[in-house]
Design a protein around this motif. Structure first.
Motif, PDB file in Angstrom:
ATOM      1  N   TYR A  20      -9.546  -6.497  71.656  1.00  0.00           N
ATOM      2  CA  TYR A  20      -8.284  -5.789  71.864  1.00  0.00           C
ATOM      3  C   TYR A  20      -7.402  -6.615  72.783  1.00  0.00           C
ATOM      4  O   TYR A  20      -7.876  -7.547  73.432  1.00  0.00           O
ATOM      5  N   ARG A  21      -6.135  -6.264  72.824  1.00  0.00           N
ATOM      6  CA  ARG A  21      -5.186  -7.062  73.604  1.00  0.00           C
ATOM      7  C   ARG A  21      -5.465  -6.940  75.101  1.00  0.00           C
ATOM      8  O   ARG A  21      -5.749  -5.869  75.610  1.00  0.00           O
ATOM      9  N   LEU A  22      -5.388  -8.093  75.772  1.00  0.00           N
ATOM     10  CA  LEU A  22      -5.586  -8.113  77.214  1.00  0.00           C
ATOM     11  C   LEU A  22      -4.457  -8.917  77.852  1.00  0.00           C
ATOM     12  O   LEU A  22      -3.981  -9.880  77.267  1.00  0.00           O
ATOM     13  N   PRO A  23      -4.062  -8.528  79.056  1.00  0.00           N
ATOM     14  CA  PRO A  23      -3.061  -9.326  79.757  1.00  0.00           C
ATOM     15  C   PRO A  23      -3.721 -10.598  80.290  1.00  0.00           C
ATOM     16  O   PRO A  23      -4.944 -10.668  80.388  1.00  0.00           O
ATOM     17  N   GLU A  24      -2.925 -11.596  80.608  1.00  0.00           N
ATOM     18  CA  GLU A  24      -3.473 -12.818  81.228  1.00  0.00           C
ATOM     19  C   GLU A  24      -3.893 -12.565  82.666  1.00  0.00           C
ATOM     20  O   GLU A  24      -4.678 -13.317  83.228  1.00  0.00           O
TER      21      GLU A  24
END
Ligand SMILES: [Zn+2]
Length: 150
Positions: A20-24
């Motif tokens: 799933y999408r993760l922030p940097e």
């Protein structure tokens, strides 16, 4: 908050693993929760796995009920930077240490302004301690300031 500026160089690899999408951002809540969940780190290459393990051991081990969202990771990270400075590393050396050890990217300029801000906070603590007659605290704080500023 200096932790809020820390980015994982290999955030994309962690994101692929999680699915799933993760922030940097290394200390974003979703990123911390992902690192604490049972994802299969063996799928990562050795160097990245080591960095995540180092990160986990250094910042994510606490017994708070709401860990890792308890604030301890961010505090420990700030302490780590101050500790590196006290050991004599300058802001550029600290940036490259964080990258090698944890895979964390942080601009040296951000580290420098964090150190300057910390000195201001410590100076205020030393002043208040002196006013309150707490000479030991004042002395210890002054020594910390000396180590950061040298
Ligand atoms: Zn905690």
């Amino acid at each position: 908050m200096i932790a809020g500026r820390a980015r994982f160089r290999h955030a994309k690899k962690i994101e692929r693993l999680a699915g799933y999408r993760l922030p940097e951002l290394a200390f974003a809540g979703t990123m911390l929760e992902t690192l604490c969940s049972r994802i299969n780190y063996d799928a990562l290459d050795h160097a990245v796995r080591e960095q995540i393990l180092n990160f986990f051991n250094a910042f994510l081990r606490c017994d708070c009920r709401d860990s890792p969202l308890c604030g301890c990771p961010e505090k420990k990270f700030a302490q780590e930077i101050l500790g590196l400075r006290k050991r004599g590393l300058d802001h550029r050396q600290i940036a490259s240490f964080l990258l090698d050890e944890y895979g964390i990217e942080l601009f040296p300029a951000d580290i420098l302004s964090f150190l300057e801000d910390s000195v201001h906070v410590l100076e205020a603590i030393a002043d208040v301690s002196r006013l309150q007659g707490r000479e030991e605290v004042a002395g210890r704080t002054a020594e910390t300031i000396r180590l950061i500023e040298r």
